[in-house]
Structure formats: C-alpha cells, structure tokens
Motif scaffolding. Structure first.
Motif, PDB file in Angstrom:
ATOM      1  N   LYS A  80       0.872  -1.181   0.000  1.00  0.00           N
ATOM      2  CA  LYS A  80       0.000   0.000   0.000  1.00  0.00           C
ATOM      3  C   LYS A  80       0.900   1.220   0.000  1.00  0.00           C
ATOM      4  CE  LYS A  80      -3.449   2.720   0.993  1.00  0.00           C
ATOM      5  NZ  LYS A  80      -3.750   3.839   1.508  1.00  0.00           N
ATOM      6  N   ALA A  81       0.613   2.166  -0.858  1.00  0.00           N
ATOM      7  CA  ALA A  81       1.388   3.410  -0.879  1.00  0.00           C
ATOM      8  C   ALA A  81       0.428   4.586  -0.826  1.00  0.00           C
ATOM      9  CB  ALA A  81       2.232   3.488  -2.145  1.00  0.00           C
ATOM     10  N   ASP A  82       0.765   5.571  -0.011  1.00  0.00           N
ATOM     11  CA  ASP A  82      -0.072   6.774   0.006  1.00  0.00           C
ATOM     12  C   ASP A  82      -0.034   7.440  -1.365  1.00  0.00           C
ATOM     13  OD1 ASP A  82      -0.786   6.495   2.703  1.00  0.00           O
ATOM     14  OD2 ASP A  82       1.146   7.324   3.323  1.00  0.00           O
ATOM     15  N   SER A 133       3.818   7.543   2.656  1.00  0.00           N
ATOM     16  CA  SER A 133       4.658   6.577   1.930  1.00  0.00           C
ATOM     17  C   SER A 133       4.582   6.825   0.425  1.00  0.00           C
ATOM     18  CB  SER A 133       4.221   5.146   2.268  1.00  0.00           C
ATOM     19  OG  SER A 133       2.857   4.957   1.914  1.00  0.00           O
ATOM     20  N   ILE A 134       5.724   6.623  -0.244  1.00  0.00           N
ATOM     21  CA  ILE A 134       5.820   6.831  -1.690  1.00  0.00           C
ATOM     22  C   ILE A 134       6.436   5.582  -2.312  1.00  0.00           C
ATOM     23  CG2 ILE A 134       6.845   8.189  -3.552  1.00  0.00           C
ATOM     24  CD1 ILE A 134       7.174  10.516  -1.584  1.00  0.00           C
ATOM     25  N   THR A 135       5.755   5.040  -3.322  1.00  0.00           N
ATOM     26  CA  THR A 135       6.346   3.943  -4.098  1.00  0.00           C
ATOM     27  C   THR A 135       6.479   4.379  -5.547  1.00  0.00           C
ATOM     28  OG1 THR A 135       5.497   2.210  -2.653  1.00  0.00           O
ATOM     29  CG2 THR A 135       6.024   1.562  -4.903  1.00  0.00           C
ATOM     30  N   LEU A 136       7.671   4.140  -6.101  1.00  0.00           N
ATOM     31  CA  LEU A 136       7.967   4.476  -7.496  1.00  0.00           C
ATOM     32  C   LEU A 136       8.190   3.165  -8.242  1.00  0.00           C
ATOM     33  CD1 LEU A 136       8.738   6.684  -9.599  1.00  0.00           C
ATOM     34  CD2 LEU A 136      11.050   6.654  -8.638  1.00  0.00           C
ATOM     35  N   ALA A 144     -11.811   1.686  -8.986  1.00  0.00           N
ATOM     36  CA  ALA A 144     -12.808   1.543  -7.920  1.00  0.00           C
ATOM     37  C   ALA A 144     -12.154   1.002  -6.655  1.00  0.00           C
ATOM     38  CB  ALA A 144     -13.945   0.630  -8.380  1.00  0.00           C
ATOM     39  N   ALA A 145     -11.249   0.033  -6.824  1.00  0.00           N
ATOM     40  CA  ALA A 145     -10.570  -0.570  -5.671  1.00  0.00           C
ATOM     41  C   ALA A 145      -9.338   0.235  -5.248  1.00  0.00           C
ATOM     42  CB  ALA A 145     -10.160  -2.011  -6.017  1.00  0.00           C
ATOM     43  N   HIS A 146      -8.980   1.276  -5.992  1.00  0.00           N
ATOM     44  CA  HIS A 146      -7.741   2.021  -5.729  1.00  0.00           C
ATOM     45  C   HIS A 146      -6.542   1.070  -5.650  1.00  0.00           C
ATOM     46  CE1 HIS A 146     -10.123   5.574  -5.162  1.00  0.00           C
ATOM     47  NE2 HIS A 146      -9.085   6.295  -4.771  1.00  0.00           N
ATOM     48  N   GLU A 147      -6.347   0.330  -6.712  1.00  0.00           N
ATOM     49  CA  GLU A 147      -5.343  -0.726  -6.695  1.00  0.00           C
ATOM     50  C   GLU A 147      -4.812  -0.994  -8.105  1.00  0.00           C
ATOM     51  OE1 GLU A 147      -5.885  -4.310  -3.886  1.00  0.00           O
ATOM     52  OE2 GLU A 147      -6.417  -5.075  -5.879  1.00  0.00           O
ATOM     53  N   VAL A 148      -3.501  -1.300  -8.191  1.00  0.00           N
ATOM     54  CA  VAL A 148      -2.952  -1.732  -9.473  1.00  0.00           C
ATOM     55  C   VAL A 148      -2.443  -3.165  -9.328  1.00  0.00           C
ATOM     56  CG1 VAL A 148      -2.232   0.616 -10.094  1.00  0.00           C
ATOM     57  CG2 VAL A 148      -0.558  -0.945  -9.060  1.00  0.00           C
ATOM     58  N   ARG A 149      -2.428  -3.885 -10.467  1.00  0.00           N
ATOM     59  CA  ARG A 149      -1.846  -5.221 -10.439  1.00  0.00           C
ATOM     60  C   ARG A 149      -0.632  -5.272 -11.351  1.00  0.00           C
ATOM     61  NH1 ARG A 149      -5.513  -8.969 -12.462  1.00  0.00           N
ATOM     62  NH2 ARG A 149      -4.139  -9.376 -14.230  1.00  0.00           N
ATOM     63  N   LEU A 150       0.462  -5.845 -10.845  1.00  0.00           N
ATOM     64  CA  LEU A 150       1.696  -5.926 -11.616  1.00  0.00           C
ATOM     65  C   LEU A 150       1.725  -7.188 -12.460  1.00  0.00           C
ATOM     66  CD1 LEU A 150       4.337  -4.810  -8.948  1.00  0.00           C
ATOM     67  CD2 LEU A 150       2.598  -3.478 -10.132  1.00  0.00           C
ATOM     68  N   TYR A 151       2.635  -7.225 -13.416  1.00  0.00           N
ATOM     69  CA  TYR A 151       2.753  -8.394 -14.283  1.00  0.00           C
ATOM     70  C   TYR A 151       3.157  -9.646 -13.508  1.00  0.00           C
ATOM     71  CZ  TYR A 151       1.933  -5.866 -18.622  1.00  0.00           C
ATOM     72  OH  TYR A 151       1.342  -5.157 -19.632  1.00  0.00           O
ATOM     73  N   THR A 194       1.363  -9.546  -8.230  1.00  0.00           N
ATOM     74  CA  THR A 194       1.120  -8.848  -6.969  1.00  0.00           C
ATOM     75  C   THR A 194       0.286  -7.586  -7.205  1.00  0.00           C
ATOM     76  OG1 THR A 194       3.188  -7.620  -7.169  1.00  0.00           O
ATOM     77  CG2 THR A 194       3.250  -9.640  -5.870  1.00  0.00           C
ATOM     78  N   SER A 195      -0.338  -7.124  -6.131  1.00  0.00           N
ATOM     79  CA  SER A 195      -1.162  -5.914  -6.215  1.00  0.00           C
ATOM     80  C   SER A 195      -0.637  -4.866  -5.252  1.00  0.00           C
ATOM     81  CB  SER A 195      -2.610  -6.236  -5.848  1.00  0.00           C
ATOM     82  OG  SER A 195      -3.162  -7.103  -6.810  1.00  0.00           O
ATOM     83  N   ILE A 196      -0.830  -3.608  -5.602  1.00  0.00           N
ATOM     84  CA  ILE A 196      -0.470  -2.512  -4.705  1.00  0.00           C
ATOM     85  C   ILE A 196      -1.651  -1.538  -4.648  1.00  0.00           C
ATOM     86  CG2 ILE A 196       1.151  -0.639  -4.222  1.00  0.00           C
ATOM     87  CD1 ILE A 196       3.268  -2.037  -5.786  1.00  0.00           C
ATOM     88  N   ALA A 197      -2.061  -1.215  -3.437  1.00  0.00           N
ATOM     89  CA  ALA A 197      -3.150  -0.252  -3.259  1.00  0.00           C
ATOM     90  C   ALA A 197      -2.557   1.151  -3.156  1.00  0.00           C
ATOM     91  CB  ALA A 197      -3.929  -0.590  -1.992  1.00  0.00           C
ATOM     92  N   TYR A 198      -3.346   2.140  -3.534  1.00  0.00           N
ATOM     93  CA  TYR A 198      -2.842   3.520  -3.491  1.00  0.00           C
ATOM     94  C   TYR A 198      -3.867   4.477  -2.875  1.00  0.00           C
ATOM     95  CZ  TYR A 198      -5.757   4.270  -7.695  1.00  0.00           C
ATOM     96  OH  TYR A 198      -6.802   4.338  -8.569  1.00  0.00           O
ATOM     97  N   GLY A 199      -3.340   5.558  -2.305  1.00  0.00           N
ATOM     98  CA  GLY A 199      -4.190   6.689  -1.942  1.00  0.00           C
ATOM     99  C   GLY A 199      -4.339   7.605  -3.145  1.00  0.00           C
TER     100      GLY A 199
END
Ligand code: FAD
Length: 410
Positions: A4-6, A31-34, A89-96, A99-104
């Motif tokens: 999860k990243a803000d 938190s910041i994810t790049l 809608a879920a505020h989320e991305v899925r990687l190849y 895995t998934s990462i949620a975001y603010g």
C-alpha cells in the motif's frame, strides 16, 4: 516493499522520479512507491542519442539520483516490473508478476514508446529504436567505424544520431519523408540550416522521399526508397515519433486525447489520479490551451505541479515550453511555440554557426531558436514569457545588446 502506498507513481522516468523527489522536498510525509518496468533508477534520456551513444557518458552518469538518495528520502523504488492493470474503484494496481499494490493517490508517468516501422524486416536485429538505455546498449555494439548507417526520420533523434555516427566514422544516410528535416518543429530556414550542416559534415540527407521496403533475410541489408533508390546498409535507426503510453489510463476509463487528459493541476478525470510528462495532453495557463509535449523541462515542471497539487498547495502549470538539441558542436535551444508566426527576425548569420531566430506574431515575440547563443537564449526566454512586443529591426541589429530590450520588471 509494501502493498500500500499513500502515493504510487507508475513509470520511473524523468517525470515519475521528479514527482517522488518533489513530494519530499515540499514536505510530504506519507509513503511513496515508485514503480518502473525498466531495470534502472530514473535516468536522463537526452544523452542517449548524444554522449551516451558516442561513448563519452557512462551509464552511471545518466542516473538522476543514486539509490542512497531514494532510500534517505524513503522512496520505495520497485524496478524491472510493469503495471498490467489499474482498478480505479478498488484504488489498486496489479503488476505483471501478479502482486497488487493499493494507493491513496496515483500518478501516471508512463512516457511513450517509439512508433514502429510497419514493414517486413522491421524486426530484424540491426533495426534500432532510440528510447532506452537498453536500446542504446544494443545499438552501440553495432556502431563501429566504416559501417553504413541508414537513419529513417529526420527529427531531432535521427539528426543527433547522424552527428554521432559521423563522429564515430560511420557512413550516414538520413531519409526523411517530409520535404525537409525537422519539418514539424522548426521554421524552414532552420531546417535548411541543419540540412546544410549535416551535408557539410558528410551525411547523405534525402528529403521528400519515404521508405518503400527493407531488404535482407536475417538482417536488413538495404533500405529501398519510394523513388526506387536502394541504400545499402549495415545498421538502421528508426526515429519516426513517439506513441504516448496511455493504455492503463484508457482501459480504466480515464479521458484520453492524444495523451492522458489533465487539467492545470495535472489531475486526470479521476480526482485521485494525476498524470505527468510525455504521456499527457495537458492544459497550460500561459497559452490557455492544451497540448502534448516531449521534453525534459515539461516533465520536470509538471512533476513539481503534481507534487504541489497532491499536497493541496495552489499551483498551476503555466510554463513556456523549451527544448534543446546537440548536434556536432552546435547547441540548439528553442523556446515557445512558433505556430502562427507572421514574421521572422534573424540575428546573426545563418550561413555561419551562431545565430538566433525570433518568431513574431503581431509584433510579439512568441518563440525563438538559438544556435550557439546560450546567453541570448536566456534573454529570448524572458522575451517570450513577457510576451514582449519588439521591433524586428532591434532584434536583428547585433549592435543592440539583447538584454536592453527586456522590459524592466513591474
Ligand atoms: P519517460 O522518461 O519515458 O519515462 C516513462 C517510464 O515509464 C519509462 O521508463 C517506461 O518504461 C515506464 N513505464 C511505462 N509504462 C509502464 C507500466 N505500465 N508500468 C511500469 N512502468 C511503465 N528532451 C529534451 O528536453 N531535450 C533533449 O535534448 C532530449 N533528447 C532526447 C533524446 C532521446 C534519445 C530521447 C528518447 C528523448 C529525448 N528528450 C529530450 C525527451 C525527454 O527525454 C522526455 O521528454 C522525458 O524523458 C519524458 O519523461 P517521462 O517521465 O514523461 O517519460
């Protein structure tokens, strides 16, 4: 690595890296994810077709900041893996990798990819594109003295590569389908200047003729032009433009129009999603208009605006576009948008290698191109930003010090 990243930034390029750094500089504590699909920390692309291709710049020197700086700033860099889908809608991305990462808040900084040549043979291993470090590592291995290099596309990237080719002792041909090089970005006089410069240094510049076919079985060994001319070649570079990476935005229903549409705060049609850099169709308050640009200053400035907007600070994008290009020992710098000019004022001698061209509309300086005139370029930037109305005769008169034409600050 957290799930999860803000603030989650997709694309670890020039713009994405600057959003992360700028957020910290402007006081963001979350938190910041790049996330980036290339294996490298954010790096500068301009040297790719200049000093990195020529071997003067090292790979390390391209990196904008070191790993230690990101760590110190608590920026979690996840590299070498791309984002496959975005679920707004879920505020989320899925990687190849699944895995998934949620975001603010989400920032799309996905840049673009080279437009491909759609001809049989275009996928042969001696056909190159110029966008990434990996592209150049492959190209460099074939960039050796005596080789015949055919460059398809007479834009900045093609011409810069031609200059490096000459420097490295290759035999260079540039093929441009439009009637002149730099047709989309420069005045005819500036195109003529660059055609002359390249020919004088040994480039075979062919304009007004397209590519009909690529010949060769495992490798391309000739480029056949629309007029039937056959250009024997060992290496091919294709530089025919960029396609913005908008697929993630588009498939999640964000507004697209030759780029991801963003407002003066770099916000997309979703209030929790921003977009910056080459992938955006953005509004610019200076012009009260929207446009898509491919330049470092634009990527950097948009990134700072996005960081401010995420922090809820008042900021809007109103930068006057500028750009540069290095070919041989010529430093070209450009500012403003020249479309619609009705008068051209040339300062200096365009038959030499140091001059400035001013574009005027209704007497107002709207744009300028300077070759080997960095100080006058600084003044030109101010004239354009001030919408200065100046007599063309003053601009062309080299006995008038350009700086004295600036209006005193109010
Ligand atoms: P990029 O730097 O392209 O970064 C986008 C990143 O996002 C890429 O790493 C991409 O792989 C990644 N990405 C895309 N999709 C995904 C995904 N789904 N998941 C994860 N990652 C993803 N500009 C100038 O001003 N002056 C110059 O002289 C100049 N010369 C240039 C020379 C070359 C050879 C090139 C290629 C460009 C040049 N430019 C120049 C343009 C400048 O480099 C770009 O405008 C700038 O890099 C744009 O930054 P960006 O962050 O928007 O895009």
């Amino acid at each position: 690595n957290s799930n999860k990243a803000d603030v989650l930034i997709i694309g670890a390029g020039q713009a994405g890296g600057e959003v992360a750094s700028s957020l910290r500089q402007q006081g963001f504590e979350g938190s910041i994810t790049l996330l980036g699909d290339e294996a490298y920390l954010p790096y500068r692309r301009p040297p790719l077709s200049k000093t990195f291709l020529s071997g003067e710049a090292t790979l390390e020197s391209l990196l904008i900041k070191t790993q230690a700086v990101y760590e110190k700033n608590r920026i979690d860099c996840q590299l070498g893996i791309g984002v496959e889908t975005l679920d707004r809608a879920a505020h989320e991305v899925r990687l190849y990798d699944g895995t998934s990462i949620a975001y603010g808040k989400l920032v799309l900084a996905t840049g673009g990819r080279p437009r491909r040549l759609s001809l049989p043979g275009a996928d042969h291993p001696n056909v190159h594109y110029v966008r990434t470090i990996d592209d150049i590592l492959r190209l460099k291995a074939q960039f050796t003295e005596g080789k015949r290099l055919a460059i398809i596309g007479g834009g900045y990237i093609g011409l810069e590569a031609a200059a490096v080719g000459i420097k490295k002792g290759l035999n260079v041909t540039v093929i441009e389908a439009m009637p002149r090089v730099l047709a989309r970005v420069a005045a005819p006089e500036v195109s003529t200047f660059y055609e002359r410069v390249h020919r004088a240094r040994g480039v075979d510049v062919r304009t007004g003729v397209g590519v009909h076919a690529l010949e060769g079985d495992a490798l391309v060994d000739a480029v056949v032009l629309a007029d039937g001319t056959r250009i024997a070649t060992d290496v091919v570079i294709v530089g025919i433009g960029l396609i913005p990476n908008t697929e993630l935005a588009e498939s999640s229903g964000l507004e697209i129009s030759n780029g991801i549409v963003v407002d003066l705060q770099t916000r997309t049609s979703d209030p929790d999603i921003y977009a910056v850099g080459d992938c955006t169709q953005h509004r610019n308050a200076f012009y009260d208009n929207s446009m898509r640009l491919e330049s470092v200053p634009n990527a950097m400035e948009q990134a700072r605006v996005a960081a401010a907007a995420i922090l809820g600070k008042p900021a809007e994008y109103s930068a006057v576009p500028w750009f540069w290009s290095d070919q041989y020992d010529l430093k070209l710098q450009m500012v403003g948008l020249s479309q619609g000019y009705d008068q051209l004022a040339v300062r200096g001698d365009m038959n030499g290698e140091s001059f400035a061209v001013f574009y005027l509309r209704d007497g107002v300086v709207i744009s300028a191109d300077a070759v080997n005139r960095p100080q006058e370029f600084m003044v030109a930037k101010k004239l354009v930003a001030d919408r200065a109305k100046i007599d063309a005769a003053q601009l062309t008169d080299e006995s008038v010090v350009l700086k004295t034409l600036l209006q005193p600050a109010a």
